[in-house]
Design a protein around this motif. Structure first.
Motif, PDB file in Angstrom:
ATOM      1  N   ASP A  56       0.844  -1.203   0.000  1.00  0.00           N
ATOM      2  CA  ASP A  56       0.000   0.000   0.000  1.00  0.00           C
ATOM      3  C   ASP A  56       0.871   1.241   0.000  1.00  0.00           C
ATOM      4  O   ASP A  56       1.454   1.600   1.016  1.00  0.00           O
ATOM      5  CB  ASP A  56      -0.911  -0.001   1.236  1.00  0.00           C
ATOM      6  N   GLY A  97      -8.997  -6.540   5.462  1.00  0.00           N
ATOM      7  CA  GLY A  97      -9.521  -6.574   6.815  1.00  0.00           C
ATOM      8  C   GLY A  97     -10.562  -5.469   6.902  1.00  0.00           C
ATOM      9  O   GLY A  97     -10.336  -4.371   6.405  1.00  0.00           O
ATOM     10  N   GLU A 134     -11.248 -10.358   8.997  1.00  0.00           N
ATOM     11  CA  GLU A 134     -10.325 -10.464   7.873  1.00  0.00           C
ATOM     12  C   GLU A 134     -11.033 -11.061   6.657  1.00  0.00           C
ATOM     13  O   GLU A 134     -11.592 -12.144   6.723  1.00  0.00           O
ATOM     14  CB  GLU A 134      -9.109 -11.322   8.273  1.00  0.00           C
ATOM     15  N   LYS A 135     -11.001 -10.331   5.564  1.00  0.00           N
ATOM     16  CA  LYS A 135     -11.521 -10.768   4.271  1.00  0.00           C
ATOM     17  C   LYS A 135     -12.891 -11.459   4.345  1.00  0.00           C
ATOM     18  O   LYS A 135     -13.037 -12.634   3.977  1.00  0.00           O
ATOM     19  CB  LYS A 135     -10.489 -11.688   3.599  1.00  0.00           C
ATOM     20  N   ILE A 142      -9.029  -1.931   6.059  1.00  0.00           N
ATOM     21  CA  ILE A 142      -7.686  -1.670   6.580  1.00  0.00           C
ATOM     22  C   ILE A 142      -6.735  -1.557   5.388  1.00  0.00           C
ATOM     23  O   ILE A 142      -6.651  -2.461   4.559  1.00  0.00           O
ATOM     24  CB  ILE A 142      -7.220  -2.833   7.486  1.00  0.00           C
TER      25      ILE A 142
HETATM   26  C1  G1P Z   1      -3.327  -7.542   4.460  1.00  0.00           C
HETATM   27  C2  G1P Z   1      -4.169  -7.569   5.730  1.00  0.00           C
HETATM   28  C3  G1P Z   1      -5.560  -6.976   5.468  1.00  0.00           C
HETATM   29  C4  G1P Z   1      -5.406  -5.594   4.877  1.00  0.00           C
HETATM   30  C5  G1P Z   1      -4.509  -5.614   3.634  1.00  0.00           C
HETATM   31  C6  G1P Z   1      -4.241  -4.206   3.156  1.00  0.00           C
HETATM   32  O1  G1P Z   1      -3.873  -8.449   3.539  1.00  0.00           O
HETATM   33  O2  G1P Z   1      -4.287  -8.901   6.191  1.00  0.00           O
HETATM   34  O3  G1P Z   1      -6.283  -6.918   6.658  1.00  0.00           O
HETATM   35  O4  G1P Z   1      -6.673  -5.061   4.565  1.00  0.00           O
HETATM   36  O5  G1P Z   1      -3.251  -6.238   3.913  1.00  0.00           O
HETATM   37  O6  G1P Z   1      -3.486  -4.190   1.988  1.00  0.00           O
HETATM   38  P1  G1P Z   1      -3.042  -8.963   2.242  1.00  0.00           P
HETATM   39  O7  G1P Z   1      -3.228  -7.898   1.217  1.00  0.00           O
HETATM   40  O8  G1P Z   1      -1.634  -9.119   2.671  1.00  0.00           O
HETATM   41  O9  G1P Z   1      -3.700 -10.251   1.854  1.00  0.00           O
END
Ligand code: G1P
Length: 289
Positions: A133, A172, A191-192, A204
């Protein structure tokens, strides 16, 4: 209240959303214009007043650490050639922050990655910044906004923005009660969640300030979504013990771990680039005419 002095960047992921390049190049080293994505992250952390940074590393990721190390022969060459601007830029990267690294031996999830920072962090609040991000700002960096919210409330702060209802299963998701402009008190996190089941569309987006109580919780957090130890699950437990807020940060966020998001970032950062922007705009205009 302790100051936020330390930041953690989980960077051990395998980059499966960005194959085949991530077979041999860490996704954190993919360039947007002329800087690897992780340099944007570290610049944001430093601009937010934090100078001690731990990178949670994995196998085949040495190039990340090398990028922030000194390269004496390159510096000597640039100095001898009178290339002072390039020299300054190269030296600045090394002097930017105190960078430490630790290996996450197994890719067991974001919660497990953050747990690897336990010794580095000790008993202080700390920031977690996710490399996928990137947040563009022309005012205050997103993380600095978060640190200020931490200083105002003295509790963990989760960085969020609204996403479309059909995107909630990528993130999340936080549900909460509004307590001030851009600030919600967190009631729950998931989460998801499957589309249609999410308690809200507050997602998030890779920025957190967390109190150290999270470590003991993560030690006992089992596998969650995707069979991984999830930071979101740890935070859900923390929110039952301590107050927690979600902050809707200001800034345009790019998902550079995704191929389309990466292309968007490349184009937009290219257009904003002081040296290349004008020519690049002209090129895009002729291309699309
Ligand atoms: C992770 C976190 C998730 C968040 C996201 C943001 O997920 O687990 O809660 O919203 O980053 O980029 P990932 O993208 O690593 O699956």
């Amino acid at each position: 209240m302790s100051k936020v002095r330390k930041a953690v960047i989980p960077a051990a992921g395998l980059g499966t959303r960005f194959l085949p390049i991530t077979k041999s190049v860490p996704k954190e080293m993919l360039p947007i214009v002329d800087k690897p994505t992780i340099q944007y992250i570290i610049e944001e952390i430093v601009a937010s007043g934090i100078e001690e940074i731990l990178i949670i590393n994995g196998r085949n990721k040495e190039s990340i650490i090398n990028h922030f190390d000194k390269v004496p022969e390159l510096e000597a060459l640039l100095r001898a050639g009178g290339k002072n601007d390039a020299l300054k830029e190269v030296e600045a990267i090394t002097n930017m922050a105190k960078i430490f690294s630790v290996r996450q031996n197994e890719a067991k999830g974001l919660g497990h990655a953050v747990l690897c920072a336990k010794e580095f962090v000790g008993n202080e609040p700390f920031a977690v910044v996710l490399g996928d991000d990137i947040v563009y700002h022309d005012g205050k960096p997103a993380l600095q906004q978060m640190v200020e919210v931490y200083e105002a409330y003295g509790v963990s702060v989760i960085g969020v923005q609204q996403v479309a209802p059909d995107q909630v299963n990528k993130y999340g998701i936080v549900s909460g009660t509004k307590v001030a402009e851009r600030v919600h008190q967190v009631n729950d996190l998931v989460e998801k969640p499957a589309i249609g089941t999410a308690p809200s569309t507050m997602a998030i987006l890779g920025r957190y300030v967390i109190t150290p109580g999270i470590f003991e919780i993560l030690e006992h957090t089992g596998k969650g979504a995707g069979g991984e130890i999830q930071l979101t699950d740890g935070l859900k437990t923390l929110a039952t013990i301590e107050k927690m807020v979600a902050y809707d940060f200001i800034g345009k966020r790019y998902d550079v771990g995704d191929k389309l998001g990466f292309l968007e970032a490349t184009v937009e950062f290219g257009l904003r680039d002081q040296k290349l922007g004008a020519d690049f705009r002209k090129y895009l205009e002729t291309l699309l005419a």
